[in-house]
Design a protein around this motif. Structure first.
Motif, PDB file in Angstrom:
ATOM      1  N   LYS A  96       0.842  -1.190   0.000  1.00 29.95           N
ATOM      2  CA  LYS A  96       0.000   0.000   0.000  1.00 29.95           C
ATOM      3  C   LYS A  96       0.876   1.238   0.000  1.00 29.95           C
ATOM      4  CE  LYS A  96      -0.500   0.368   5.032  1.00 29.95           C
ATOM      5  NZ  LYS A  96       0.294   1.590   5.190  1.00 29.95           N
TER       6      LYS A  96
ATOM      7  N   TYR B  33      -9.082   5.094  -4.669  1.00 29.84           N
ATOM      8  CA  TYR B  33      -8.762   5.229  -3.254  1.00 29.84           C
ATOM      9  C   TYR B  33      -9.499   6.418  -2.662  1.00 29.84           C
ATOM     10  CZ  TYR B  33      -4.685   2.796  -5.184  1.00 29.84           C
ATOM     11  OH  TYR B  33      -3.863   1.935  -5.862  1.00 29.84           O
ATOM     12  N   TYR B  35      -8.766   8.968   0.614  1.00 31.62           N
ATOM     13  CA  TYR B  35      -7.870   9.398   1.677  1.00 31.62           C
ATOM     14  C   TYR B  35      -8.524  10.548   2.438  1.00 31.62           C
ATOM     15  CZ  TYR B  35      -3.860   7.013  -0.486  1.00 31.62           C
ATOM     16  OH  TYR B  35      -2.994   6.088  -0.998  1.00 31.62           O
ATOM     17  N   LEU B  45      -5.218   6.504   4.419  1.00 31.70           N
ATOM     18  CA  LEU B  45      -6.092   5.744   3.535  1.00 31.70           C
ATOM     19  C   LEU B  45      -7.325   5.264   4.291  1.00 31.70           C
ATOM     20  CD1 LEU B  45      -6.388   4.462   0.707  1.00 31.70           C
ATOM     21  CD2 LEU B  45      -5.176   2.463   1.610  1.00 31.70           C
ATOM     22  N   TYR B  48      -9.969   1.447  -0.198  1.00 28.34           N
ATOM     23  CA  TYR B  48      -9.521   1.408  -1.566  1.00 28.34           C
ATOM     24  C   TYR B  48     -10.226   0.281  -2.324  1.00 28.34           C
ATOM     25  CZ  TYR B  48      -6.336  -2.432  -0.281  1.00 28.34           C
ATOM     26  OH  TYR B  48      -5.814  -3.617   0.175  1.00 28.34           O
ATOM     27  N   GLY B  58      -8.749   0.486   4.561  1.00 27.81           N
ATOM     28  CA  GLY B  58      -7.419   1.049   4.698  1.00 27.81           C
ATOM     29  C   GLY B  58      -7.076   1.221   6.158  1.00 27.81           C
ATOM     30  N   GLU B  59      -6.419   2.307   6.427  1.00 26.99           N
ATOM     31  CA  GLU B  59      -5.899   2.588   7.770  1.00 26.99           C
ATOM     32  C   GLU B  59      -6.978   3.060   8.739  1.00 26.99           C
ATOM     33  OE1 GLU B  59      -2.752   5.316   6.980  1.00 26.99           O
ATOM     34  OE2 GLU B  59      -2.232   5.512   9.100  1.00 26.99           O
TER      35      GLU B  59
END
Lengths: 109, 116
Positions: A96, B33, B35, B45, B48, B58-59
């Motif tokens: 990523k 994606y 963000y 992120l 995605y 993501g995060e």
């Protein structure tokens, strides 16, 4: 420890100065490194990318990677007020994308 | 040459309201994606989509949902907005996806969201 670390600045320089922007990274498996430029109230745009170690030059911009010290640099020669922006280092990582927090640069006329 | 188009550019919500951020790309990219960008935190992120029909966390996915409507469009939904979701949201796309080698991201111009 963050995987990509970047000094947030801000950095103010006079027009014509040489600017050095730096990042460090933690994972030696990273191979590609990018610099994105982000103007105020805009999305980031790709400025340059380099592979592994070495230098890459594009006009007034030079990107440098030192894999032995895990250090990424962007040099701007003859800086212009139009270079005023936030610069983000980044790497696609292993699965990523990973961004630094960005360094805000202001070039004074 | 539109690239990545996001709507709206600005939005103010009250806590608990819902909304959907829209994103479309015209570069025939496989991956898209979402963000968020906050001062001192950089780009993080949310979700995605490596290819049409797939989405992954993501995060920071909590409080968000996404839909990959087709190859061009990827939307982000806030079901019950909270003040912690005040941020600038960017949609991006890339040709390859999945953190491949020298993959390059193309970003939209962002949505500035305030949740009161």
């Amino acid at each position: 420890q963050k995987e990509v670390e970047q000094d947030p600045g801000p950095l103010s320089v006079p027009e014509g100065a040489i600017v050095s922007l730096n990042c460090t990274y933690s994972n030696s498996a990273f191979q590609y490194f990018m610099w994105y430029r982000q103007y105020s109230r805009k999305g980031p745009e790709l400025l340059m990318y380099t592979y592994s170690s070495g230098n890459k030059e594009d006009g007034r911009f030079t990107a440098q990677v030192d894999k032995s010290s895990k250090y990424i640099s962007l040099f701007i020669r003859d800086s212009q007020p139009s270079d005023s922006a936030t610069y983000l280092c980044a790497t696609p990582g292993t699965y990523k994308y990973i961004f630094g927090t960005g360094t805000r640069l202001k070039v004074l006329a | 040459n539109a690239g990545v188009t996001q709507t709206p550019k600005f939005q103010v919500l009250k806590t608990g309201q819902s909304m959907t951020l829209q994103c479309a790309q015209d570069m025939n990219h496989n991956s898209m994606y979402w963000y968020r960008q906050d001062p001192g935190m950089g780009l993080r992120l949310i979700y995605y989509s490596a290819s049409e029909g797939t989405t992954d966390k993501g995060e920071v996915p909590n409080g968000y949902n996404v839909s990959r409507l087709n190859k061009r469009e990827f939307s982000l939904r806030l079901e019950s907005a909270a003040p912690s979701q005040t941020s600038v949201y960017f949609c991006a796309s890339s040709e390859a996806g999945g953190g491949a080698t020298n993959e390059k991201l193309f970003f939209g111009s962002g949505t500035q969201l305030s949740v009161l």
